[in-house]
Design a protein around this motif. Structure first.
Motif, PDB file in Angstrom:
ATOM      1  N   LYS A  82      -3.889   4.215   0.703  1.00 31.52           N
ATOM      2  CA  LYS A  82      -2.563   4.221   0.086  1.00 31.52           C
ATOM      3  C   LYS A  82      -1.509   3.769   1.089  1.00 31.52           C
ATOM      4  O   LYS A  82      -0.623   2.970   0.765  1.00 31.52           O
ATOM      5  CB  LYS A  82      -2.211   5.613  -0.446  1.00 31.52           C
ATOM      6  N   GLN A  84      -1.938   1.819   3.654  1.00 27.33           N
ATOM      7  CA  GLN A  84      -2.115   0.377   3.870  1.00 27.33           C
ATOM      8  C   GLN A  84      -1.493  -0.423   2.724  1.00 27.33           C
ATOM      9  O   GLN A  84      -0.808  -1.416   2.954  1.00 27.33           O
ATOM     10  CB  GLN A  84      -3.594   0.036   4.006  1.00 27.33           C
ATOM     11  N   ARG A  85      -1.718   0.028   1.481  1.00 26.09           N
ATOM     12  CA  ARG A  85      -1.115  -0.660   0.321  1.00 26.09           C
ATOM     13  C   ARG A  85       0.406  -0.606   0.385  1.00 26.09           C
ATOM     14  O   ARG A  85       1.083  -1.601   0.140  1.00 26.09           O
ATOM     15  CB  ARG A  85      -1.603  -0.034  -0.982  1.00 26.09           C
ATOM     16  N   ASP A  86       0.939   0.557   0.744  1.00 27.82           N
ATOM     17  CA  ASP A  86       2.400   0.708   0.832  1.00 27.82           C
ATOM     18  C   ASP A  86       2.983  -0.201   1.903  1.00 27.82           C
ATOM     19  O   ASP A  86       4.034  -0.803   1.703  1.00 27.82           O
ATOM     20  CB  ASP A  86       2.768   2.163   1.109  1.00 27.82           C
ATOM     21  N   GLU A  88       1.680  -3.037   2.973  1.00 21.34           N
ATOM     22  CA  GLU A  88       1.538  -4.425   2.519  1.00 21.34           C
ATOM     23  C   GLU A  88       2.633  -4.808   1.521  1.00 21.34           C
ATOM     24  O   GLU A  88       2.976  -5.971   1.395  1.00 21.34           O
ATOM     25  CB  GLU A  88       0.157  -4.648   1.909  1.00 21.34           C
ATOM     26  N   GLU A  89       3.147  -3.829   0.796  1.00 15.82           N
ATOM     27  CA  GLU A  89       4.199  -4.097  -0.176  1.00 15.82           C
ATOM     28  C   GLU A  89       5.574  -4.272   0.463  1.00 15.82           C
ATOM     29  O   GLU A  89       6.504  -4.722  -0.193  1.00 15.82           O
ATOM     30  CB  GLU A  89       4.250  -2.966  -1.207  1.00 15.82           C
ATOM     31  N   ILE A  90       5.689  -3.923   1.720  1.00 13.06           N
ATOM     32  CA  ILE A  90       6.997  -4.037   2.398  1.00 13.06           C
ATOM     33  C   ILE A  90       7.333  -5.485   2.639  1.00 13.06           C
ATOM     34  O   ILE A  90       6.570  -6.290   3.026  1.00 13.06           O
ATOM     35  CB  ILE A  90       6.994  -3.245   3.732  1.00 13.06           C
TER      36      ILE A  90
END
Length: 90
Positions: A82, A84-86, A88-90
């Protein structure tokens, strides 16, 4: 990383993890303490110059310490994914 079970029983276990220090120890203890049937979870660093921690787990007997540790590790993996996904969304 090498993992050794130092003591094990119905509701108590000590697990030694070589090559790890406070980061993993603190994370695992925090996740273990969030498990329903875990009464006590702690870790120690037996010597400050040796990268090795010992995780101690005491459950209420409803689940084995190994099961509690496996659940904590699964939650840690999900938390990491989670994060890592957060990022990557930045």
């Amino acid at each position: 990383m090498e993992v050794k079970v130092k003591k094990t029983g119905i509701n108590y276990a000590e697990v030694e993890i070589e090559g790890e220090e406070h980061t993993l120890g603190s994370l695992l203890v925090d996740l273990l303490l969030k498990e329903d049937h875990v009464k006590i979870a702690s870790y120690s660093l037996p010597h400050p110059l040796v990268e090795k921690i010992v995780i101690k787990i005491l459950t209420d007997g409803e689940i084995e310490p190994k099961v509690a540790l496996e659940k904590a590790i699964e939650k840690g993996i999900e938390l990491s994914k989670k994060f890592q996904r957060d990022v990557e969304e930045i």
